[in-house]
Motif scaffolding. Structure first.
Motif, PDB file in Angstrom:
ATOM      1  N   LYS A  93      -3.386 -18.618   7.575  1.00 55.35           N
ATOM      2  CA  LYS A  93      -3.340 -17.298   8.208  1.00 55.35           C
ATOM      3  C   LYS A  93      -2.489 -17.348   9.475  1.00 55.35           C
ATOM      4  N   LYS A  94      -2.695 -18.385  10.265  1.00 56.26           N
ATOM      5  CA  LYS A  94      -1.920 -18.545  11.496  1.00 56.26           C
ATOM      6  C   LYS A  94      -0.467 -18.881  11.185  1.00 56.26           C
ATOM      7  N   LYS A  95      -0.247 -19.775  10.215  1.00 55.40           N
ATOM      8  CA  LYS A  95       1.107 -20.219   9.866  1.00 55.40           C
ATOM      9  C   LYS A  95       1.987 -19.057   9.432  1.00 55.40           C
ATOM     10  N   TYR A  96       1.424 -18.139   8.637  1.00 53.50           N
ATOM     11  CA  TYR A  96       2.224 -17.042   8.095  1.00 53.50           C
ATOM     12  C   TYR A  96       2.073 -15.741   8.885  1.00 53.50           C
ATOM     13  N   GLY A  97       1.478 -15.839  10.067  1.00 55.23           N
ATOM     14  CA  GLY A  97       1.398 -14.686  10.956  1.00 55.23           C
ATOM     15  C   GLY A  97       0.576 -13.542  10.408  1.00 55.23           C
ATOM     16  N   ILE A  98      -0.495 -13.866   9.691  1.00 57.10           N
ATOM     17  CA  ILE A  98      -1.356 -12.836   9.104  1.00 57.10           C
ATOM     18  C   ILE A  98      -2.478 -12.504  10.081  1.00 57.10           C
TER      19      ILE A  98
ATOM     20  N   THR B 243       6.146 -14.846   0.207  1.00 53.87           N
ATOM     21  CA  THR B 243       5.306 -13.878   0.923  1.00 53.87           C
ATOM     22  C   THR B 243       4.005 -13.558   0.190  1.00 53.87           C
ATOM     23  N   PHE B 244       4.122 -12.985  -0.998  1.00 56.29           N
ATOM     24  CA  PHE B 244       2.938 -12.475  -1.702  1.00 56.29           C
ATOM     25  C   PHE B 244       1.893 -13.568  -1.922  1.00 56.29           C
ATOM     26  N   VAL B 245       2.331 -14.716  -2.434  1.00 56.16           N
ATOM     27  CA  VAL B 245       1.371 -15.769  -2.785  1.00 56.16           C
ATOM     28  C   VAL B 245       0.613 -16.285  -1.566  1.00 56.16           C
ATOM     29  N   HIS B 246       1.237 -16.207  -0.391  1.00 57.45           N
ATOM     30  CA  HIS B 246       0.596 -16.753   0.809  1.00 57.45           C
ATOM     31  C   HIS B 246      -0.482 -15.834   1.379  1.00 57.45           C
ATOM     32  N   THR B 247      -0.640 -14.655   0.787  1.00 60.94           N
ATOM     33  CA  THR B 247      -1.747 -13.786   1.199  1.00 60.94           C
ATOM     34  C   THR B 247      -3.018 -14.079   0.398  1.00 60.94           C
ATOM     35  N   LEU B 248      -2.912 -14.874  -0.662  1.00 59.00           N
ATOM     36  CA  LEU B 248      -4.069 -15.080  -1.536  1.00 59.00           C
ATOM     37  C   LEU B 248      -5.146 -15.945  -0.881  1.00 59.00           C
ATOM     38  N   ALA B 249      -4.783 -17.159  -0.468  1.00 58.19           N
ATOM     39  CA  ALA B 249      -5.786 -18.083   0.070  1.00 58.19           C
ATOM     40  C   ALA B 249      -6.517 -17.522   1.294  1.00 58.19           C
ATOM     41  N   PRO B 250      -5.814 -16.928   2.274  1.00 62.68           N
ATOM     42  CA  PRO B 250      -6.550 -16.372   3.416  1.00 62.68           C
ATOM     43  C   PRO B 250      -7.550 -15.289   3.022  1.00 62.68           C
TER      44      PRO B 250
ATOM     45  N   GLU C 119      -5.371  -6.358   4.807  1.00 64.57           N
ATOM     46  CA  GLU C 119      -4.220  -5.482   5.006  1.00 64.57           C
ATOM     47  C   GLU C 119      -2.935  -6.154   4.525  1.00 64.57           C
ATOM     48  N   ALA C 120      -2.839  -7.470   4.716  1.00 66.70           N
ATOM     49  CA  ALA C 120      -1.639  -8.206   4.291  1.00 66.70           C
ATOM     50  C   ALA C 120      -1.475  -8.164   2.775  1.00 66.70           C
ATOM     51  N   ILE C 121      -2.564  -8.409   2.045  1.00 70.67           N
ATOM     52  CA  ILE C 121      -2.441  -8.422   0.583  1.00 70.67           C
ATOM     53  C   ILE C 121      -2.308  -7.007   0.032  1.00 70.67           C
ATOM     54  N   PHE C 122      -2.966  -6.026   0.673  1.00 66.50           N
ATOM     55  CA  PHE C 122      -2.796  -4.634   0.250  1.00 66.50           C
ATOM     56  C   PHE C 122      -1.335  -4.208   0.435  1.00 66.50           C
ATOM     57  N   SER C 123      -0.750  -4.606   1.560  1.00 66.36           N
ATOM     58  CA  SER C 123       0.637  -4.259   1.850  1.00 66.36           C
ATOM     59  C   SER C 123       1.578  -4.859   0.808  1.00 66.36           C
ATOM     60  N   CYS C 124       1.310  -6.109   0.413  1.00 64.73           N
ATOM     61  CA  CYS C 124       2.144  -6.750  -0.607  1.00 64.73           C
ATOM     62  C   CYS C 124       1.994  -6.052  -1.955  1.00 64.73           C
ATOM     63  N   GLY C 125       0.769  -5.678  -2.294  1.00 64.53           N
ATOM     64  CA  GLY C 125       0.549  -4.973  -3.555  1.00 64.53           C
ATOM     65  C   GLY C 125       1.312  -3.659  -3.606  1.00 64.53           C
ATOM     66  N   LYS C 126       1.289  -2.929  -2.500  1.00 68.39           N
ATOM     67  CA  LYS C 126       2.002  -1.646  -2.435  1.00 68.39           C
ATOM     68  C   LYS C 126       3.515  -1.852  -2.483  1.00 68.39           C
ATOM     69  N   LYS C 127       3.999  -2.875  -1.787  1.00 68.43           N
ATOM     70  CA  LYS C 127       5.437  -3.155  -1.781  1.00 68.43           C
ATOM     71  C   LYS C 127       5.923  -3.503  -3.187  1.00 68.43           C
ATOM     72  N   TRP C 128       5.166  -4.344  -3.877  1.00 62.66           N
ATOM     73  CA  TRP C 128       5.555  -4.745  -5.229  1.00 62.66           C
ATOM     74  C   TRP C 128       5.659  -3.531  -6.153  1.00 62.66           C
ATOM     75  N   ILE C 129       4.649  -2.678  -6.112  1.00 61.10           N
ATOM     76  CA  ILE C 129       4.640  -1.511  -6.993  1.00 61.10           C
ATOM     77  C   ILE C 129       5.718  -0.505  -6.600  1.00 61.10           C
TER      78      ILE C 129
END
Length: 253
Positions: free
Chosen positions: A166-171, A113-120, A176-186
């Protein structure tokens, strides 16, 4: 991997003779470097040109990075960042304190999940794609001609790839996707356990999350992410102070 254990048995870390084939800012390669550096395992680095990949022509069936080569290992090649780390950790961490069931769960989340928000995010626009590849070309030891090919060929290609990812992972919204992952991790992985997911010291989940984030440090996305999630920035700074500076030696320029 029992064969790896036998190869490294009785050796100290300075005798492992590891070579890492990588792209400098590939998040999966950064994960492996974070693990090796944290454990102070010396290693050699071969920088792979992302367009031509001539440095890994020996690898016929696997054309991705990272690849780790260990002298003395039959078919002396380990592929895939998580497998590389798990196999090495099985040798070093006999008590398995760095890779509990919860750690495995969060490592998988980082990979899935998290890593796939980086490239987009870092290739979100043409401008950001060029900015990212300017940074990438500065980090690698390529010739001027190689840098130009990577900069313009790579940025154009990755801008298109980012749209497909972005399309493949439903972003829908990259930031917002990477912010959400950052908050979830913390909020779910780190804070319930203390300073790190591993408690008082990092475990493999911390090293995985930290590793992928080192790949975007210095870019617009990283700055906006740590501003949006200040506790992530604080955790990242603690990780940076805890993980020693790169112990790898580049042997190609």
């Amino acid at each position: 991997m029992n064969i790896l254990r036998e190869v490294l048995k009785g050796k100290n870390k300075n005798e492992y003779n590891i070579t890492l084939y990588q792209y400098q800012v590939c998040p999966f390669c950064c994960k492996v470097r974070a693990y090796l550096d944290f454990n102070q395992i010396p290693y050699k680095i071969i920088e792979v040109n992302p367009l031509f990949k001539s440095e890994i022509k020996f690898s016929k069936d696997y054309r991705k990075v990272p690849i780790v080569v260990i002298d003395g290992l039959i078919n002396n090649q380990l592929n895939d960042s998580s497998r590389i780390i798990t196999h090495l950790n099985d040798v070093l961490d006999e008590t398995k304190t760095m890779n509990t069931k919860d750690t495995v769960k969060w490592r998988k989340w980082v990979d899935d999940t998290f890593v796939h928000t980086l490239a987009p995010n870092i290739y979100r626009t043409n401008e950001e794609a060029v900015e990212a590849f300017e940074y990438i070309s500065e980090q690698n030891g390529f010739s001027w001609f190689q840098k130009q090919a990577v900069l313009y060929g790579g940025s154009f290609t990755m801008y298109a790839v980012a749209k497909r990812l972005k399309k493949k992972y439903g972003i829908e919204d990259e930031r917002e996707a990477i912010f959400s992952c950052g908050k979830k991790w913390i909020n779910e992985a780190v804070l319930p356990n203390g300073r790190f997911h591993g408690g008082d010291k990092p475990d493999l989940a911390d090293l995985a999350a930290y590793g992928i984030l080192t790949s975007i440090e210095g870019l617009r996305t990283f700055n906006e992410l740590t501003k949006e999630v200040p506790q992530l920035g604080a955790w990242y700074d603690m990780m940076k102070r805890t993980v020693p500076k790169c112990s790898g030696i580049k042997i190609n320029k």
